[in-house]
Design a protein around this motif. Structure first.
Motif, short mmCIF file in Angstrom:
data_model
loop_
_atom_site.label_atom_id
_atom_site.label_comp_id
_atom_site.label_asym_id
_atom_site.label_seq_id
_atom_site.Cartn_x
_atom_site.Cartn_y
_atom_site.Cartn_z
N GLY A 57 -1.98 39.92 24.71
CA GLY A 57 -1.56 39.32 23.45
C GLY A 57 -2.66 38.78 22.57
O GLY A 57 -2.39 38.16 21.53
N LEU A 58 -3.93 38.97 22.96
CA LEU A 58 -5.03 38.54 22.11
C LEU A 58 -5.36 39.63 21.10
O LEU A 58 -5.49 40.80 21.45
CB LEU A 58 -6.27 38.24 22.97
CG LEU A 58 -6.16 37.05 23.92
CD1 LEU A 58 -7.38 37.01 24.85
CD2 LEU A 58 -6.04 35.74 23.15
N ARG A 59 -5.45 39.24 19.82
CA ARG A 59 -5.79 40.21 18.79
C ARG A 59 -7.24 40.65 19.02
O ARG A 59 -8.15 39.84 18.96
CB ARG A 59 -5.61 39.59 17.41
CG ARG A 59 -4.17 39.21 17.08
CD ARG A 59 -4.09 38.30 15.88
NE ARG A 59 -4.84 37.06 16.13
CZ ARG A 59 -5.05 36.12 15.21
NH1 ARG A 59 -4.59 36.28 13.97
NH2 ARG A 59 -5.73 35.02 15.51
N ALA A 256 -6.53 33.15 29.35
CA ALA A 256 -6.16 31.78 29.69
C ALA A 256 -7.08 30.77 28.98
O ALA A 256 -6.61 29.79 28.38
CB ALA A 256 -6.23 31.60 31.20
N TRP A 257 -8.38 31.01 29.06
CA TRP A 257 -9.36 30.06 28.52
C TRP A 257 -9.22 29.87 27.01
O TRP A 257 -9.28 28.76 26.50
CB TRP A 257 -10.76 30.56 28.90
CG TRP A 257 -11.88 29.64 28.54
CD1 TRP A 257 -12.10 28.37 28.98
CD2 TRP A 257 -12.97 29.95 27.65
NE1 TRP A 257 -13.26 27.87 28.44
CE2 TRP A 257 -13.81 28.81 27.62
CE3 TRP A 257 -13.32 31.07 26.90
CZ2 TRP A 257 -14.98 28.77 26.86
CZ3 TRP A 257 -14.49 31.04 26.14
CH2 TRP A 257 -15.29 29.89 26.12
N LEU A 258 -9.02 30.98 26.30
CA LEU A 258 -8.88 30.90 24.84
C LEU A 258 -7.56 30.27 24.42
O LEU A 258 -7.40 29.89 23.26
CB LEU A 258 -9.03 32.28 24.21
CG LEU A 258 -10.44 32.88 24.28
CD1 LEU A 258 -10.44 34.32 23.78
CD2 LEU A 258 -11.43 32.03 23.47
N ASN A 259 -6.63 30.15 25.36
CA ASN A 259 -5.38 29.46 25.10
C ASN A 259 -5.40 28.02 25.63
O ASN A 259 -4.35 27.40 25.80
CB ASN A 259 -4.21 30.23 25.70
CG ASN A 259 -3.78 31.40 24.81
OD1 ASN A 259 -3.29 31.20 23.71
ND2 ASN A 259 -4.00 32.61 25.29
N ARG A 265 -8.15 27.10 36.48
CA ARG A 265 -6.90 27.87 36.38
C ARG A 265 -7.13 29.18 35.62
O ARG A 265 -6.48 30.19 35.89
CB ARG A 265 -5.81 27.05 35.69
CG ARG A 265 -4.41 27.64 35.89
CD ARG A 265 -3.32 26.64 35.58
NE ARG A 265 -2.04 27.17 36.00
CZ ARG A 265 -1.21 27.84 35.20
NH1 ARG A 265 -1.55 28.06 33.94
NH2 ARG A 265 -0.06 28.30 35.65
N SER A 266 -8.07 29.19 34.69
CA SER A 266 -8.43 30.45 34.02
C SER A 266 -8.97 31.46 35.03
O SER A 266 -8.69 32.66 34.94
CB SER A 266 -9.48 30.19 32.93
OG SER A 266 -8.97 29.38 31.89
#
Length: 312
Positions: A57-59, A256-259, A265-266
């Protein structure tokens, strides 16, 4: 600031020819009968990271040099099929290609065609700066043109990640990437002392997060000076090929990290994505989706928590 692109991937576009061999190293013989056959498909390191982040889901946008050749057409088709933006810089020498020898246990040995690159290769500065201006993060593959793009990325204020692959900790070629990235991935395969190399990266460069993947042993995470061991995720199906596992790990971690997910956890997201990649035949290019990734991380968290020691 609103960004049009979450992850800008630089470099690593190309084509692999997959050859299954009876064992590695390949026994000398006049001939070998190969099953399930020999397949050529698009997908090298940058392609796999782009596929992975896009599936989560990352552009995503990818820029690299491509030839006007059948291999370049395969790369363009792969991006078009998955809806990934692609800036293809003309490469007169042709699209990067490699032969991957894959053993029965999924291990691989790659032979890269060195005739399709030149020391003068560059990604156009204007194109890099234009894409960087609308991007949130850059993942830089360790191909020679990308080293020259690092200053422009830094000036644009992006966070940067890179994968040093099987760096031995001393080869100077990798140092510009290791020292200019905020987040560094690498394999522990060639490292006699992973912790020492990881800490040296943070001491000499900008990185505050370093992840050393260790295959079936999981991974080691160094974040803000604290070292933890991250457990390996159980593969959801039989392991058939390790090709692309490190790229999948990076994509899962970045998702994960960018969210806003903390690094430990990432890293769990990375191990789950990497384990999934090992179940995909080397003749295919496929990435884990968000629902599968979330379910895998939840299962891993129920079974084991990261430990604050470096297991040897």
């Amino acid at each position: 600031m609103n960004h049009e692109i979450d992850v800008l991937v630089l470099g690593g576009a190309g084509v692999d020819t997959i050859v299954h061999v009876p064992e590695l190293p390949v026994p000398f013989a006049d001939s070998h009968m190969i099953r399930p056959g020999i397949v050529t498909r698009a997908g090298q390191s940058g392609d796999f990271v782009a596929l992975g982040t896009n599936a989560l889901g990352l552009r995503t946008h990818h820029i690299d040099l491509l030839g006007d050749d059948p291999e370049g057409d395969l790369v363009r088709a792969l991006h078009q099929e998955h809806g990934i933006g692609l800036t293809a810089v003309p490469q007169p020498l042709g699209t990067k290609r490699a032969v991957n020898l894959v053993g029965p246990d999924g291990r691989r040995s790659s032979l890269y065609d060195a005739t399709r690159t030149a020391d003068t290769d560059r990604l156009p500065d204007t194109a890099v700066r234009a894409l960087a201006a609308v991007s949130r993060h850059a993942h830089v593959v360790i191909t020679q043109p990308c080293a020259h793009a690092l200053p422009a990325l830094r000036e644009a204020g992006l966070t940067i990640s890179t994968d040093l692959h099987d760096w031995d900790g001393s080869n100077p070629y990798h140092e510009p990437f290791a020292h200019q990235a905020d987040l560094v991935f690498l394999s522990s395969t060639a490292l006699t002392d992973p912790e020492r190399t990881m800490r040296r990266i943070t001491e000499r460069g900008r990185a505050r997060i370093v992840v050393a993947t260790a295959g079936a042993a999981g991974a080691y995470l160094l974040a803000d000076g604290e070292l933890t061991h991250v457990p390996a995720a159980p593969p959801p199906a039989p392991v058939v090929d390790s090709n692309g596992a490190g790229d999948a790990f990076a994509a899962g971690f970045l998702h994960a990290w960018l969210n806003g997910t903390p690094p430990p956890r990432s890293a769990l997201h990375g191990t789950v994505a990497g384990a999934y990649a090992c179940t995909i035949p080397s003749t295919r290019a496929a990435a884990i989706g968000r629902e599968e990734l979330s379910a895998g991380v939840a299962g891993l968290e129920r079974s084991e928590q990261p430990r604050a020691t470096l297991d040897s």
